[in-house]
Design a protein around this motif. Structure first.
Motif, PDB file in Angstrom:
ATOM      1  N   PRO A   5      14.274   8.133  33.213  1.00 52.06           N
ATOM      2  CA  PRO A   5      13.349   8.474  32.130  1.00 52.06           C
ATOM      3  C   PRO A   5      13.875   8.032  30.769  1.00 52.06           C
ATOM      4  O   PRO A   5      13.113   7.654  29.896  1.00 52.06           O
ATOM      5  CB  PRO A   5      13.241   9.995  32.223  1.00 52.06           C
ATOM      6  N   ALA A   6      15.187   8.036  30.584  1.00 53.50           N
ATOM      7  CA  ALA A   6      15.761   7.616  29.301  1.00 53.50           C
ATOM      8  C   ALA A   6      15.486   6.148  29.028  1.00 53.50           C
ATOM      9  O   ALA A   6      15.297   5.743  27.887  1.00 53.50           O
ATOM     10  CB  ALA A   6      17.260   7.883  29.285  1.00 53.50           C
ATOM     11  N   LEU A   7      15.441   5.329  30.046  1.00 56.87           N
ATOM     12  CA  LEU A   7      15.224   3.900  29.842  1.00 56.87           C
ATOM     13  C   LEU A   7      13.789   3.607  29.428  1.00 56.87           C
ATOM     14  O   LEU A   7      13.530   2.686  28.674  1.00 56.87           O
ATOM     15  CB  LEU A   7      15.564   3.130  31.120  1.00 56.87           C
ATOM     16  N   THR A   8      12.848   4.390  29.880  1.00 57.67           N
ATOM     17  CA  THR A   8      11.455   4.132  29.565  1.00 57.67           C
ATOM     18  C   THR A   8      10.934   4.956  28.401  1.00 57.67           C
ATOM     19  O   THR A   8       9.813   4.783  27.965  1.00 57.67           O
ATOM     20  CB  THR A   8      10.570   4.383  30.799  1.00 57.67           C
ATOM     21  N   SER A   9      11.762   5.830  27.841  1.00 53.71           N
ATOM     22  CA  SER A   9      11.342   6.669  26.720  1.00 53.71           C
ATOM     23  C   SER A   9      11.771   6.045  25.398  1.00 53.71           C
ATOM     24  O   SER A   9      12.880   5.543  25.272  1.00 53.71           O
ATOM     25  CB  SER A   9      11.983   8.056  26.847  1.00 53.71           C
ATOM     26  N   THR A  10      10.895   6.056  24.402  1.00 51.41           N
ATOM     27  CA  THR A  10      11.245   5.578  23.064  1.00 51.41           C
ATOM     28  C   THR A  10      10.919   6.651  22.038  1.00 51.41           C
ATOM     29  O   THR A  10      10.402   6.387  20.966  1.00 51.41           O
ATOM     30  CB  THR A  10      10.513   4.265  22.720  1.00 51.41           C
ATOM     31  N   LEU A  24      19.804   4.056  24.300  1.00 52.37           N
ATOM     32  CA  LEU A  24      20.855   4.981  24.708  1.00 52.37           C
ATOM     33  C   LEU A  24      21.148   4.861  26.199  1.00 52.37           C
ATOM     34  O   LEU A  24      22.306   4.934  26.621  1.00 52.37           O
ATOM     35  CB  LEU A  24      20.468   6.421  24.351  1.00 52.37           C
ATOM     36  N   ALA A  25      20.111   4.651  27.005  1.00 56.43           N
ATOM     37  CA  ALA A  25      20.320   4.477  28.441  1.00 56.43           C
ATOM     38  C   ALA A  25      21.119   3.212  28.729  1.00 56.43           C
ATOM     39  O   ALA A  25      22.026   3.217  29.556  1.00 56.43           O
ATOM     40  CB  ALA A  25      18.982   4.435  29.168  1.00 56.43           C
ATOM     41  N   LEU A  26      20.799   2.120  28.050  1.00 60.78           N
ATOM     42  CA  LEU A  26      21.525   0.865  28.267  1.00 60.78           C
ATOM     43  C   LEU A  26      22.952   0.956  27.761  1.00 60.78           C
ATOM     44  O   LEU A  26      23.875   0.454  28.409  1.00 60.78           O
ATOM     45  CB  LEU A  26      20.781  -0.297  27.604  1.00 60.78           C
ATOM     46  N   THR A  27      23.173   1.604  26.617  1.00 60.80           N
ATOM     47  CA  THR A  27      24.546   1.763  26.128  1.00 60.80           C
ATOM     48  C   THR A  27      25.325   2.693  27.055  1.00 60.80           C
ATOM     49  O   THR A  27      26.522   2.524  27.238  1.00 60.80           O
ATOM     50  CB  THR A  27      24.602   2.263  24.670  1.00 60.80           C
ATOM     51  N   GLY A  28      24.642   3.658  27.658  1.00 62.89           N
ATOM     52  CA  GLY A  28      25.288   4.539  28.628  1.00 62.89           C
ATOM     53  C   GLY A  28      25.754   3.795  29.870  1.00 62.89           C
ATOM     54  O   GLY A  28      26.663   4.231  30.572  1.00 62.89           O
ATOM     55  N   ARG A  35      24.442  -6.431  22.296  1.00 57.30           N
ATOM     56  CA  ARG A  35      24.037  -7.193  23.484  1.00 57.30           C
ATOM     57  C   ARG A  35      22.608  -6.876  23.925  1.00 57.30           C
ATOM     58  O   ARG A  35      22.093  -7.482  24.851  1.00 57.30           O
ATOM     59  CB  ARG A  35      24.986  -6.897  24.643  1.00 57.30           C
ATOM     60  N   ILE A  36      21.953  -5.892  23.288  1.00 55.66           N
ATOM     61  CA  ILE A  36      20.597  -5.484  23.644  1.00 55.66           C
ATOM     62  C   ILE A  36      19.627  -6.103  22.639  1.00 55.66           C
ATOM     63  O   ILE A  36      19.759  -5.906  21.446  1.00 55.66           O
ATOM     64  CB  ILE A  36      20.464  -3.951  23.637  1.00 55.66           C
ATOM     65  N   SER A  64      12.547  -5.228  32.573  1.00 54.46           N
ATOM     66  CA  SER A  64      11.460  -4.319  32.228  1.00 54.46           C
ATOM     67  C   SER A  64      11.592  -3.083  33.096  1.00 54.46           C
ATOM     68  O   SER A  64      12.061  -3.147  34.236  1.00 54.46           O
ATOM     69  CB  SER A  64      10.095  -4.976  32.437  1.00 54.46           C
ATOM     70  N   ALA A  65      11.207  -1.958  32.519  1.00 51.23           N
ATOM     71  CA  ALA A  65      11.258  -0.693  33.243  1.00 51.23           C
ATOM     72  C   ALA A  65       9.946   0.044  33.003  1.00 51.23           C
ATOM     73  O   ALA A  65       9.467   0.124  31.876  1.00 51.23           O
ATOM     74  CB  ALA A  65      12.433   0.142  32.757  1.00 51.23           C
ATOM     75  N   ALA A  66       9.376   0.565  34.083  1.00 51.37           N
ATOM     76  CA  ALA A  66       8.137   1.339  34.007  1.00 51.37           C
ATOM     77  C   ALA A  66       8.242   2.449  35.038  1.00 51.37           C
ATOM     78  O   ALA A  66       8.216   2.180  36.239  1.00 51.37           O
ATOM     79  CB  ALA A  66       6.925   0.464  34.276  1.00 51.37           C
TER      80      ALA A  66
END
Length: 90
Positions: A5-10, A24-28, A35-36, A64-66
């Motif tokens: 859910p963190a990856l798809t939430s803004t 935050l999900a990608l840095t985690g 790099r993002i 992409s994430a959905a």
């Protein structure tokens, strides 16, 4: 790979406008902010690029994430200079 859910939430409701949850999900996962790239949201889908260039390499990932679905494909970036992915369609 399954999206969290963190990856798809803004969600950016707080006054300080912190980084989106997707960043935050990608840095985690160990990716640093630099790099993002190309983070964009359309409906329930979050799209992004990860710059994986190192020592003259040109590799990047177009993702992409959905919901629970995440798709990641390879892409190409210039070996040096600012990040600019080549080949994103749609």
């Amino acid at each position: 790979m399954t999206a969290t859910p963190a990856l798809t939430s803004t969600d950016t409701r707080t006054p300080r406008r912190p980084r989106p949850q997707s960043v935050l999900a990608l840095t985690g996962l160990g990716y640093i902010d630099g790099r993002i790239h190309g983070l964009e949201r359309s409906g329930t889908t979050t799209r992004f690029f990860l710059d994986l260039r190192d020592r003259g390499g040109r590799l990047c990932l177009d993702g992409s994430a959905a919901g629970e679905d995440t798709v990641v494909d390879k892409c190409v970036a210039p070996a040096t200079g600012p990040f600019e992915a080549q080949g994103r369609e749609g």
